[in-house]
Write a protein that holds these residues in place. Sequence first.
Motif, PDB file in Angstrom:
ATOM      1  N   ASP A 197       0.806  -1.227   0.000  1.00  0.00           N
ATOM      2  CA  ASP A 197       0.000   0.000   0.000  1.00  0.00           C
ATOM      3  C   ASP A 197       0.837   1.273   0.000  1.00  0.00           C
ATOM      4  OD1 ASP A 197      -2.458  -1.412   0.116  1.00  0.00           O
ATOM      5  OD2 ASP A 197      -2.224  -1.639   2.289  1.00  0.00           O
ATOM      6  N   VAL A 198       2.101   1.167   0.359  1.00  0.00           N
ATOM      7  CA  VAL A 198       2.958   2.356   0.416  1.00  0.00           C
ATOM      8  C   VAL A 198       2.957   3.081  -0.926  1.00  0.00           C
ATOM      9  CG1 VAL A 198       5.333   3.159   0.731  1.00  0.00           C
ATOM     10  CG2 VAL A 198       4.356   1.483   2.323  1.00  0.00           C
ATOM     11  N   ALA A 199       2.922   2.337  -2.003  1.00  0.00           N
ATOM     12  CA  ALA A 199       2.930   2.935  -3.348  1.00  0.00           C
ATOM     13  C   ALA A 199       1.680   3.770  -3.631  1.00  0.00           C
ATOM     14  CB  ALA A 199       3.081   1.843  -4.405  1.00  0.00           C
ATOM     15  N   THR A 200       0.607   3.569  -2.859  1.00  0.00           N
ATOM     16  CA  THR A 200      -0.656   4.282  -3.120  1.00  0.00           C
ATOM     17  C   THR A 200      -0.839   5.515  -2.229  1.00  0.00           C
ATOM     18  OG1 THR A 200      -1.966   2.970  -1.549  1.00  0.00           O
ATOM     19  CG2 THR A 200      -1.730   2.093  -3.796  1.00  0.00           C
ATOM     20  N   ILE A 201       0.178   5.884  -1.480  1.00  0.00           N
ATOM     21  CA  ILE A 201       0.060   7.036  -0.581  1.00  0.00           C
ATOM     22  C   ILE A 201      -0.363   8.296  -1.335  1.00  0.00           C
ATOM     23  CG2 ILE A 201       1.472   8.654   0.785  1.00  0.00           C
ATOM     24  CD1 ILE A 201       2.730   6.199   2.129  1.00  0.00           C
ATOM     25  N   GLY A 202       0.041   8.429  -2.592  1.00  0.00           N
ATOM     26  CA  GLY A 202      -0.335   9.588  -3.396  1.00  0.00           C
ATOM     27  C   GLY A 202      -1.827   9.724  -3.619  1.00  0.00           C
ATOM     28  N   GLN A 203      -2.592   8.698  -3.352  1.00  0.00           N
ATOM     29  CA  GLN A 203      -4.056   8.800  -3.444  1.00  0.00           C
ATOM     30  C   GLN A 203      -4.630   9.554  -2.248  1.00  0.00           C
ATOM     31  OE1 GLN A 203      -5.812   4.915  -3.947  1.00  0.00           O
ATOM     32  NE2 GLN A 203      -4.343   4.364  -5.538  1.00  0.00           N
ATOM     33  N   PHE A 204      -3.856   9.656  -1.171  1.00  0.00           N
ATOM     34  CA  PHE A 204      -4.335  10.275   0.059  1.00  0.00           C
ATOM     35  C   PHE A 204      -3.606  11.572   0.401  1.00  0.00           C
ATOM     36  CE2 PHE A 204      -5.022   5.761   0.162  1.00  0.00           C
ATOM     37  CZ  PHE A 204      -6.351   5.664   0.527  1.00  0.00           C
ATOM     38  N   TYR A 205      -2.401  11.754  -0.157  1.00  0.00           N
ATOM     39  CA  TYR A 205      -1.563  12.920   0.139  1.00  0.00           C
ATOM     40  C   TYR A 205      -1.394  13.774  -1.106  1.00  0.00           C
ATOM     41  CZ  TYR A 205      -0.240  11.069   4.692  1.00  0.00           C
ATOM     42  OH  TYR A 205      -0.274  10.625   5.986  1.00  0.00           O
ATOM     43  N   ALA A 206      -1.431  15.078  -0.919  1.00  0.00           N
ATOM     44  CA  ALA A 206      -1.168  16.015  -2.010  1.00  0.00           C
ATOM     45  C   ALA A 206       0.301  15.873  -2.438  1.00  0.00           C
ATOM     46  CB  ALA A 206      -1.461  17.438  -1.558  1.00  0.00           C
ATOM     47  N   PRO A 207       0.617  16.173  -3.706  1.00  0.00           N
ATOM     48  CA  PRO A 207       1.988  15.980  -4.201  1.00  0.00           C
ATOM     49  C   PRO A 207       3.079  16.628  -3.347  1.00  0.00           C
ATOM     50  CG  PRO A 207       0.525  16.472  -6.021  1.00  0.00           C
ATOM     51  CD  PRO A 207      -0.284  16.655  -4.759  1.00  0.00           C
ATOM     52  N   GLN A 208       2.816  17.802  -2.803  1.00  0.00           N
ATOM     53  CA  GLN A 208       3.820  18.509  -1.996  1.00  0.00           C
ATOM     54  C   GLN A 208       3.478  18.489  -0.503  1.00  0.00           C
ATOM     55  OE1 GLN A 208       6.886  19.687  -3.016  1.00  0.00           O
ATOM     56  NE2 GLN A 208       6.251  18.436  -4.753  1.00  0.00           N
ATOM     57  N   ALA A 209       2.799  17.452  -0.069  1.00  0.00           N
ATOM     58  CA  ALA A 209       2.439  17.330   1.345  1.00  0.00           C
ATOM     59  C   ALA A 209       3.685  17.334   2.215  1.00  0.00           C
ATOM     60  CB  ALA A 209       1.648  16.045   1.560  1.00  0.00           C
ATOM     61  N   ARG A 210       3.531  17.871   3.422  1.00  0.00           N
ATOM     62  CA  ARG A 210       4.618  17.897   4.407  1.00  0.00           C
ATOM     63  C   ARG A 210       4.330  16.859   5.486  1.00  0.00           C
ATOM     64  NH1 ARG A 210       4.492  23.267   6.898  1.00  0.00           N
ATOM     65  NH2 ARG A 210       2.321  23.211   6.282  1.00  0.00           N
ATOM     66  N   ALA A 269      -9.024  21.101  -0.330  1.00  0.00           N
ATOM     67  CA  ALA A 269     -10.418  21.042  -0.776  1.00  0.00           C
ATOM     68  C   ALA A 269     -10.756  19.727  -1.461  1.00  0.00           C
ATOM     69  CB  ALA A 269     -10.710  22.219  -1.721  1.00  0.00           C
ATOM     70  N   GLN A 270      -9.748  19.003  -1.962  1.00  0.00           N
ATOM     71  CA  GLN A 270      -9.972  17.703  -2.594  1.00  0.00           C
ATOM     72  C   GLN A 270      -9.923  16.550  -1.582  1.00  0.00           C
ATOM     73  OE1 GLN A 270      -7.634  20.035  -4.045  1.00  0.00           O
ATOM     74  NE2 GLN A 270      -9.498  20.705  -5.105  1.00  0.00           N
ATOM     75  N   GLY A 271      -9.695  16.865  -0.313  1.00  0.00           N
ATOM     76  CA  GLY A 271      -9.638  15.839   0.716  1.00  0.00           C
ATOM     77  C   GLY A 271      -8.291  15.154   0.823  1.00  0.00           C
ATOM     78  N   GLN A 272      -7.261  15.742   0.212  1.00  0.00           N
ATOM     79  CA  GLN A 272      -5.916  15.165   0.314  1.00  0.00           C
ATOM     80  C   GLN A 272      -5.151  15.835   1.455  1.00  0.00           C
ATOM     81  OE1 GLN A 272      -4.279  15.455  -3.766  1.00  0.00           O
ATOM     82  NE2 GLN A 272      -4.330  13.221  -3.658  1.00  0.00           N
ATOM     83  N   VAL A 273      -4.314  15.057   2.116  1.00  0.00           N
ATOM     84  CA  VAL A 273      -3.514  15.551   3.229  1.00  0.00           C
ATOM     85  C   VAL A 273      -2.409  16.463   2.692  1.00  0.00           C
ATOM     86  CG1 VAL A 273      -1.977  14.883   5.121  1.00  0.00           C
ATOM     87  CG2 VAL A 273      -3.979  13.461   4.579  1.00  0.00           C
ATOM     88  N   THR A 274      -2.344  17.682   3.231  1.00  0.00           N
ATOM     89  CA  THR A 274      -1.272  18.611   2.862  1.00  0.00           C
ATOM     90  C   THR A 274      -0.244  18.738   3.979  1.00  0.00           C
ATOM     91  OG1 THR A 274      -2.496  20.534   3.679  1.00  0.00           O
ATOM     92  CG2 THR A 274      -2.779  19.955   1.341  1.00  0.00           C
ATOM     93  N   LEU A 275      -0.651  18.420   5.213  1.00  0.00           N
ATOM     94  CA  LEU A 275       0.246  18.445   6.363  1.00  0.00           C
ATOM     95  C   LEU A 275      -0.088  17.260   7.255  1.00  0.00           C
ATOM     96  CD1 LEU A 275       2.341  19.771   8.318  1.00  0.00           C
ATOM     97  CD2 LEU A 275       0.383  20.948   9.358  1.00  0.00           C
ATOM     98  N   HIS A 276       0.936  16.505   7.634  1.00  0.00           N
ATOM     99  CA  HIS A 276       0.796  15.376   8.563  1.00  0.00           C
ATOM    100  C   HIS A 276       1.890  15.548   9.599  1.00  0.00           C
ATOM    101  CE1 HIS A 276       0.510  10.728   9.127  1.00  0.00           C
ATOM    102  NE2 HIS A 276       0.878  11.325  10.255  1.00  0.00           N
ATOM    103  N   ARG A 277       1.499  15.882  10.818  1.00  0.00           N
ATOM    104  CA  ARG A 277       2.464  16.095  11.900  1.00  0.00           C
ATOM    105  C   ARG A 277       2.154  15.099  13.008  1.00  0.00           C
ATOM    106  NH1 ARG A 277       5.565  20.534  14.472  1.00  0.00           N
ATOM    107  NH2 ARG A 277       6.737  19.328  16.001  1.00  0.00           N
ATOM    108  N   ASP A 278       3.107  14.223  13.299  1.00  0.00           N
ATOM    109  CA  ASP A 278       2.950  13.236  14.368  1.00  0.00           C
ATOM    110  C   ASP A 278       3.580  13.739  15.645  1.00  0.00           C
ATOM    111  OD1 ASP A 278       1.598  11.430  12.789  1.00  0.00           O
ATOM    112  OD2 ASP A 278       3.309  10.104  12.487  1.00  0.00           O
TER     113      ASP A 278
END
Length: 151
Positions: free
Chosen positions: A28-41, A114-123
């Motif tokens: 599934d790692v290869a499909t992360i782009g379906q959930f994250y914006a191209p320039q996500a942080r 607005a498309q529901g993609q993650v632009t920032l993910h901070r753990d």
Amino acid sequence: MQPPYTAPATEEAVTRVIAFFENLSPADVATIGQFYAPQARFKDPFNEVVGVPAIQGIFAHMFEALEQPRFVVTGRVVQGQQCFLTWDFLFAFKDIHKGVTQTVRGASHLVLDAQGQVTLHRDYWDAAEELYEKLPVVGALMRWLKKRATS
């Protein structure tokens, strides 16, 4: 006072992201782009990267370094285009405490576009308590330091 309005699309996107992480496998790692914006942080106590390929690299390394890593989301708060998730990360080390399930408890702050993609993910999680204390030599030092700090 009414709570802030959360668009149904954001709730649905968060539900998809949670399902993705709770069922994440090496393939599934290869499909992360379906959930994250191209320039996500992405930022956690060990990494700070920008872009889907770099984020994929972090999760690919997780599967290489650990046995049976998996996430269990224990809570969520969605407000506007943001959400805060609490989670347990379960895994086993490949070389020490082999086969013993370890748990790291933490939280993630996600911002979606607005498309529901993650632009920032901070753990957010305490590397000292949740990880270092579980290591043989470093753990003994961390426990000693903790004891000294509280006495």
